[in-house]
Design a protein around this motif. Structure first.
Motif, short mmCIF file in Angstrom:
data_model
loop_
_atom_site.label_atom_id
_atom_site.label_comp_id
_atom_site.label_asym_id
_atom_site.label_seq_id
_atom_site.Cartn_x
_atom_site.Cartn_y
_atom_site.Cartn_z
N ARG A 79 0.84 -1.21 0.00
CA ARG A 79 0.00 0.00 0.00
C ARG A 79 0.87 1.26 0.00
N GLN A 80 1.95 1.26 0.79
CA GLN A 80 2.83 2.42 0.85
C GLN A 80 3.51 2.67 -0.49
N HIS A 81 3.95 1.61 -1.17
CA HIS A 81 4.60 1.76 -2.47
C HIS A 81 3.64 2.36 -3.49
N ASN A 82 2.37 2.07 -3.37
CA ASN A 82 1.38 2.56 -4.33
C ASN A 82 0.72 3.87 -3.91
N ASP A 83 0.99 4.37 -2.71
CA ASP A 83 0.39 5.60 -2.20
C ASP A 83 1.22 6.80 -2.67
N PRO A 84 0.67 7.65 -3.53
CA PRO A 84 1.45 8.80 -4.04
C PRO A 84 1.81 9.81 -2.95
N GLU A 85 1.11 9.81 -1.82
CA GLU A 85 1.40 10.74 -0.73
C GLU A 85 2.52 10.25 0.18
N TYR A 86 2.79 8.95 0.19
CA TYR A 86 3.81 8.38 1.07
C TYR A 86 5.19 8.65 0.47
N GLN A 87 6.08 9.30 1.22
CA GLN A 87 7.35 9.76 0.68
C GLN A 87 8.55 8.89 1.05
N GLN A 88 8.37 7.81 1.80
CA GLN A 88 9.50 6.98 2.24
C GLN A 88 9.88 5.90 1.23
N THR A 89 9.20 5.82 0.09
CA THR A 89 9.46 4.79 -0.91
C THR A 89 10.00 5.45 -2.18
N ARG A 90 11.18 6.02 -2.09
CA ARG A 90 11.75 6.80 -3.18
C ARG A 90 11.91 6.00 -4.47
N THR A 91 12.44 4.79 -4.39
CA THR A 91 12.71 4.00 -5.60
C THR A 91 11.44 3.75 -6.39
N THR A 92 10.38 3.35 -5.74
CA THR A 92 9.14 3.05 -6.47
C THR A 92 8.37 4.31 -6.83
N LYS A 93 8.76 5.45 -6.33
CA LYS A 93 8.16 6.71 -6.78
C LYS A 93 8.86 7.18 -8.06
N VAL A 94 10.15 6.89 -8.20
CA VAL A 94 10.91 7.28 -9.38
C VAL A 94 10.53 6.39 -10.57
N MET A 95 10.37 5.09 -10.32
CA MET A 95 9.97 4.15 -11.37
C MET A 95 8.44 4.11 -11.42
N ALA A 96 7.90 4.01 -12.63
CA ALA A 96 6.45 4.05 -12.80
C ALA A 96 5.76 2.82 -12.20
N GLY A 97 4.62 3.02 -11.60
CA GLY A 97 3.78 1.95 -11.05
C GLY A 97 2.51 1.86 -11.85
N PRO A 98 1.47 1.32 -11.34
CA PRO A 98 1.28 0.78 -10.00
C PRO A 98 2.03 -0.54 -9.81
N TRP A 99 2.30 -0.85 -8.52
CA TRP A 99 3.09 -2.01 -8.15
C TRP A 99 2.19 -3.12 -7.63
N GLU A 100 2.50 -4.35 -8.03
CA GLU A 100 1.76 -5.49 -7.49
C GLU A 100 2.74 -6.53 -6.95
N LEU A 101 2.33 -7.21 -5.90
CA LEU A 101 3.15 -8.23 -5.27
C LEU A 101 3.19 -9.46 -6.16
N VAL A 102 4.39 -9.92 -6.51
CA VAL A 102 4.53 -11.12 -7.34
C VAL A 102 5.19 -12.27 -6.60
N TRP A 103 5.85 -12.00 -5.45
CA TRP A 103 6.52 -13.06 -4.71
C TRP A 103 6.81 -12.57 -3.31
N SER A 104 6.71 -13.47 -2.33
CA SER A 104 7.13 -13.15 -0.97
C SER A 104 7.53 -14.43 -0.25
N LYS A 105 8.40 -14.28 0.74
CA LYS A 105 8.84 -15.42 1.54
C LYS A 105 9.07 -14.95 2.96
N GLY A 106 8.56 -15.71 3.91
CA GLY A 106 8.75 -15.40 5.32
C GLY A 106 10.13 -15.83 5.80
#
Length: 79
Positions: free
Chosen positions: A29-56
């Motif tokens: 949600r933070q990566h896709n939120d245009p108001e959230y400023q702590q995700t610089r890399t994904t703000k520079v690269m075009a989105g929207p972003w979707e989760l494709v893989w995760s591991k605990g």
């Protein structure tokens, strides 16, 4: 507490992003939120972003090590 390594993919450009967190849903949600400023890399690269893989992982140190290995190999090659 469980930590996660995750890979996002931009739906517009196809680029990948890898990170680690204790709450995957919140981070996506933070990566896709245009108001959230702590995700610089994904703000520079075009989105929207979707989760494709995760591991605990059992600890933040283990998650950081896995994230480092993925980035060193290349995210697309890892997948």
């Amino acid at each position: 507490m469980r930590f996660w390594v995750y890979i996002l993919q931009s739906r517009s450009s196809g680029r990948y992003y890898c990170g680690q967190t204790s709450d995957v849903g919140r981070r996506v949600r933070q990566h896709n939120d245009p108001e959230y400023q702590q995700t610089r890399t994904t703000k520079v690269m075009a989105g929207p972003w979707e989760l494709v893989w995760s591991k605990g992982c059992s600890s933040r140190a283990a998650a950081m090590e896995l994230e480092k290995r993925i980035k060193k190999r290349g995210i697309a090659r890892f997948l």
